[in-house]
Write a protein that holds these residues in place. Structure first.
Motif, PDB file in Angstrom:
ATOM      1  N   GLU A   1       0.829  -1.198   0.000  1.00 24.69           N
ATOM      2  CA  GLU A   1       0.000   0.000   0.000  1.00 24.69           C
ATOM      3  C   GLU A   1       0.872   1.260   0.000  1.00 24.69           C
ATOM      4  O   GLU A   1       2.070   1.227   0.296  1.00 24.69           O
ATOM      5  CB  GLU A   1      -0.907   0.013   1.229  1.00 24.69           C
ATOM      6  N   ALA A   2       0.229   2.398  -0.297  1.00 21.81           N
ATOM      7  CA  ALA A   2       0.939   3.675  -0.288  1.00 21.81           C
ATOM      8  C   ALA A   2       1.491   4.000   1.096  1.00 21.81           C
ATOM      9  O   ALA A   2       2.487   4.720   1.217  1.00 21.81           O
ATOM     10  CB  ALA A   2       0.006   4.786  -0.761  1.00 21.81           C
ATOM     11  N   ALA A   3       0.872   3.454   2.164  1.00 24.72           N
ATOM     12  CA  ALA A   3       1.368   3.698   3.516  1.00 24.72           C
ATOM     13  C   ALA A   3       2.802   3.207   3.677  1.00 24.72           C
ATOM     14  O   ALA A   3       3.588   3.785   4.433  1.00 24.72           O
ATOM     15  CB  ALA A   3       0.460   3.018   4.538  1.00 24.72           C
ATOM     16  N   THR A   4       3.163   2.129   2.966  1.00 25.51           N
ATOM     17  CA  THR A   4       4.530   1.602   3.045  1.00 25.51           C
ATOM     18  C   THR A   4       5.521   2.616   2.492  1.00 25.51           C
ATOM     19  O   THR A   4       6.590   2.836   3.061  1.00 25.51           O
ATOM     20  CB  THR A   4       4.630   0.282   2.268  1.00 25.51           C
ATOM     21  N   LEU A   5       5.163   3.242   1.375  1.00 19.79           N
ATOM     22  CA  LEU A   5       6.039   4.264   0.799  1.00 19.79           C
ATOM     23  C   LEU A   5       6.099   5.494   1.690  1.00 19.79           C
ATOM     24  O   LEU A   5       7.168   6.092   1.868  1.00 19.79           O
ATOM     25  CB  LEU A   5       5.552   4.647  -0.594  1.00 19.79           C
ATOM     26  N   SER A   6       4.971   5.871   2.280  1.00 21.84           N
ATOM     27  CA  SER A   6       4.963   7.019   3.184  1.00 21.84           C
ATOM     28  C   SER A   6       5.916   6.787   4.351  1.00 21.84           C
ATOM     29  O   SER A   6       6.689   7.671   4.736  1.00 21.84           O
ATOM     30  CB  SER A   6       3.537   7.260   3.698  1.00 21.84           C
ATOM     31  N   GLY A   7       5.886   5.575   4.912  1.00 17.80           N
ATOM     32  CA  GLY A   7       6.797   5.256   6.001  1.00 17.80           C
ATOM     33  C   GLY A   7       8.251   5.314   5.582  1.00 17.80           C
ATOM     34  O   GLY A   7       9.124   5.731   6.366  1.00 17.80           O
ATOM     35  N   LEU A   8       8.536   4.914   4.338  1.00 18.82           N
ATOM     36  CA  LEU A   8       9.907   4.969   3.841  1.00 18.82           C
ATOM     37  C   LEU A   8      10.400   6.414   3.772  1.00 18.82           C
ATOM     38  O   LEU A   8      11.565   6.697   4.091  1.00 18.82           O
ATOM     39  CB  LEU A   8       9.999   4.307   2.471  1.00 18.82           C
ATOM     40  N   PHE A   9       9.537   7.343   3.362  1.00 22.35           N
ATOM     41  CA  PHE A   9       9.924   8.753   3.317  1.00 22.35           C
ATOM     42  C   PHE A   9      10.398   9.234   4.694  1.00 22.35           C
ATOM     43  O   PHE A   9      11.440   9.886   4.813  1.00 22.35           O
ATOM     44  CB  PHE A   9       8.749   9.613   2.849  1.00 22.35           C
ATOM     45  N   PHE A  10       9.632   8.907   5.726  1.00 23.28           N
ATOM     46  CA  PHE A  10      10.001   9.374   7.069  1.00 23.28           C
ATOM     47  C   PHE A  10      11.239   8.660   7.573  1.00 23.28           C
ATOM     48  O   PHE A  10      12.060   9.260   8.277  1.00 23.28           O
ATOM     49  CB  PHE A  10       8.823   9.170   8.014  1.00 23.28           C
ATOM     50  N   SER A  11      11.397   7.396   7.223  1.00 26.63           N
ATOM     51  CA  SER A  11      12.598   6.672   7.623  1.00 26.63           C
ATOM     52  C   SER A  11      13.843   7.265   6.975  1.00 26.63           C
ATOM     53  O   SER A  11      14.875   7.472   7.635  1.00 26.63           O
ATOM     54  CB  SER A  11      12.456   5.199   7.249  1.00 26.63           C
ATOM     55  N   VAL A  12      13.750   7.568   5.675  1.00 30.63           N
ATOM     56  CA  VAL A  12      14.879   8.176   4.972  1.00 30.63           C
ATOM     57  C   VAL A  12      15.175   9.561   5.527  1.00 30.63           C
ATOM     58  O   VAL A  12      16.338   9.956   5.686  1.00 30.63           O
ATOM     59  CB  VAL A  12      14.582   8.245   3.453  1.00 30.63           C
ATOM     60  N   ASN A  13      14.128  10.305   5.866  1.00 25.48           N
ATOM     61  CA  ASN A  13      14.332  11.661   6.360  1.00 25.48           C
ATOM     62  C   ASN A  13      15.016  11.665   7.725  1.00 25.48           C
ATOM     63  O   ASN A  13      15.801  12.585   8.038  1.00 25.48           O
ATOM     64  CB  ASN A  13      12.992  12.397   6.445  1.00 25.48           C
ATOM     65  N   GLN A  14      14.755  10.655   8.554  1.00 25.55           N
ATOM     66  CA  GLN A  14      15.438  10.577   9.841  1.00 25.55           C
ATOM     67  C   GLN A  14      16.937  10.409   9.660  1.00 25.55           C
ATOM     68  O   GLN A  14      17.730  10.924  10.439  1.00 25.55           O
ATOM     69  CB  GLN A  14      14.875   9.405  10.647  1.00 25.55           C
ATOM     70  N   ALA A  15      17.328   9.672   8.600  1.00 27.51           N
ATOM     71  CA  ALA A  15      18.747   9.403   8.381  1.00 27.51           C
ATOM     72  C   ALA A  15      19.448  10.510   7.609  1.00 27.51           C
ATOM     73  O   ALA A  15      20.612  10.829   7.881  1.00 27.51           O
ATOM     74  CB  ALA A  15      18.909   8.073   7.640  1.00 27.51           C
ATOM     75  N   GLN A  16      18.733  11.137   6.639  1.00 33.11           N
ATOM     76  CA  GLN A  16      19.396  12.077   5.744  1.00 33.11           C
ATOM     77  C   GLN A  16      18.979  13.527   5.942  1.00 33.11           C
ATOM     78  O   GLN A  16      19.597  14.426   5.368  1.00 33.11           O
ATOM     79  CB  GLN A  16      19.118  11.663   4.289  1.00 33.11           C
TER      80      GLN A  16
END
Length: 338
Positions: free
Chosen positions: A38-53
């Motif tokens: 689902e799109a929720a999986t991609l949304s979570g990836l955005f926040f995960s990447v933003n925490q690191a970068q």
């Protein structure tokens, strides 16, 4: 409005969801399979990447990120991706038909015809079922499920449990193989840096590329078209209150919701996990029932606005409006009425 297509290429197999528990007395089929993510999986990836970068201000990302999907496309032509076929169009392998409204009732000249294709090219959205079929712009899903049968593992190490343990037994799990000529596609307001990422419930490695849609893209022009009194969902729609799922929005903002004509199938499970930004921990997954993609709505009054301009009060709020995950993204359609 959406500005990017997020293209996802699985590097090998992807997780397709676990099946039910297996024992010698209870052998089941692919009961729990679910793909694509689902799109929720991609949304979570955005926040995960933003925490690191630290690509965006976290508050800005939380308030302005919108994603929708999932769709799929040919790698060589991602702009014209495939979306679910509206239920008013029945496209078989060698024939086609369409539903009409006669005297206020749904009517189909060939009620025995079964759909063979489930997806169509988005740039042929307004074409008839026969035009889509004869021009070869209807397709089946470009992935297949591959079963994997394995035992339970211990919680603290990758060793199998003993037979006499309480959790002994086997699990049937399904991985998914996507044809390498195709990729998964999501609409997004933000772009991810190109690269390899862990994606999905089992953190499989995928290659991600962001494709910017030009302002004059025919896809954006289609998404900007106002929804009148007839439309079809291209993503699952979760309506109702925060505790109760409905087949249509149940509030004063949706015109005459009590007099809606629909073509749809049974509800589908819609699950996602919500993280806590303060503790950086994932919360228990949320579960709802959604109206499936392809469902058709016929209203008594015109809405007069594209989905993007619909009020977020029309959507359930599970800590945030589900509109931010593309809930109920829809496009206008034509239906013959007599």
């Amino acid at each position: 409005m959406f500005k990017y297509l997020i293209l996802i290429n699985p590097l090998g197999f992807m997780y397709g969801s676990a099946g039910a528990f297996l024992s010698p007395e209870n052998l089941v089929g692919r009961s729990g399979s679910k793909f694509p993510p689902e799109a929720a999986t991609l949304s979570g990836l955005f926040f995960s990447v933003n925490q690191a970068q630290k690509l965006w201000d976290e508050e800005q990302l939380s308030n302005n990120l919108y994603v929708a999907g999932s769709f799929w496309a040919e790698w060589e032509n991602p702009e014209y991706f495939y979306v679910p076929i509206p239920w008013t169009k029945i496209i078989a392998e060698n024939d086609s038909s369409e539903w009409e409204i006669r005297n206020g009732q749904w009517h189909n000249n060939n009620s025995k015809l079964e759909p063979y294709y489930q997806w169509q090219r988005i740039n042929f959205w307004n074409h008839t079922a026969e035009e889509i079929r004869s021009n070869g712009y209807a397709e089946k899903s470009p992935w297949q499920f591959v079963s994997v049968l394995h035992p339970h593992l211990k919680d603290d190490e990758r060793c199998t449990l003993k037979i006499d343990d309480a959790k002994g037994g086997l699990f049937l799990e399904y991985s998914v193989q996507l044809d390498p000529e195709y990729c998964l596609v999501y609409l997004s307001t933000h772009a991810l840096p190109d690269g390899w990422y862990r994606f999905g419930g089992e953190n499989h490695i995928v290659e991600i590329n962001s494709f910017e849609l030009p302002d004059d893209s025919p896809i954006l022009e289609l998404l900007r078209q106002p929804i009148q009194d007839k439309f079809a969902l291209i993503t699952p729609g979760v309506w109702g209150s925060n505790r109760l799922s409905q087949r249509s929005p149940q509030n004063e903002f949706f015109p005459n919701h009590e007099n809606i004509q629909m073509l749809t199938d049974k509800p589908i499970p819609y699950r996602y996990r919500v993280g806590d930004r303060k503790t950086k921990r994932g919360r228990l997954g949320r579960g709802r029932y959604a109206v499936p993609s392809g469902s058709v709505y016929v209203l008594e009054q015109s809405i007069g606005k594209p989905w993007w301009n619909w009020d977020e009060k029309w959507f359930p709020k599970e800590g945030f409006s589900l509109k931010r995950m593309g809930c109920g993204l829809c496009l206008p359609i034509d239906i013959k009425r007599y």
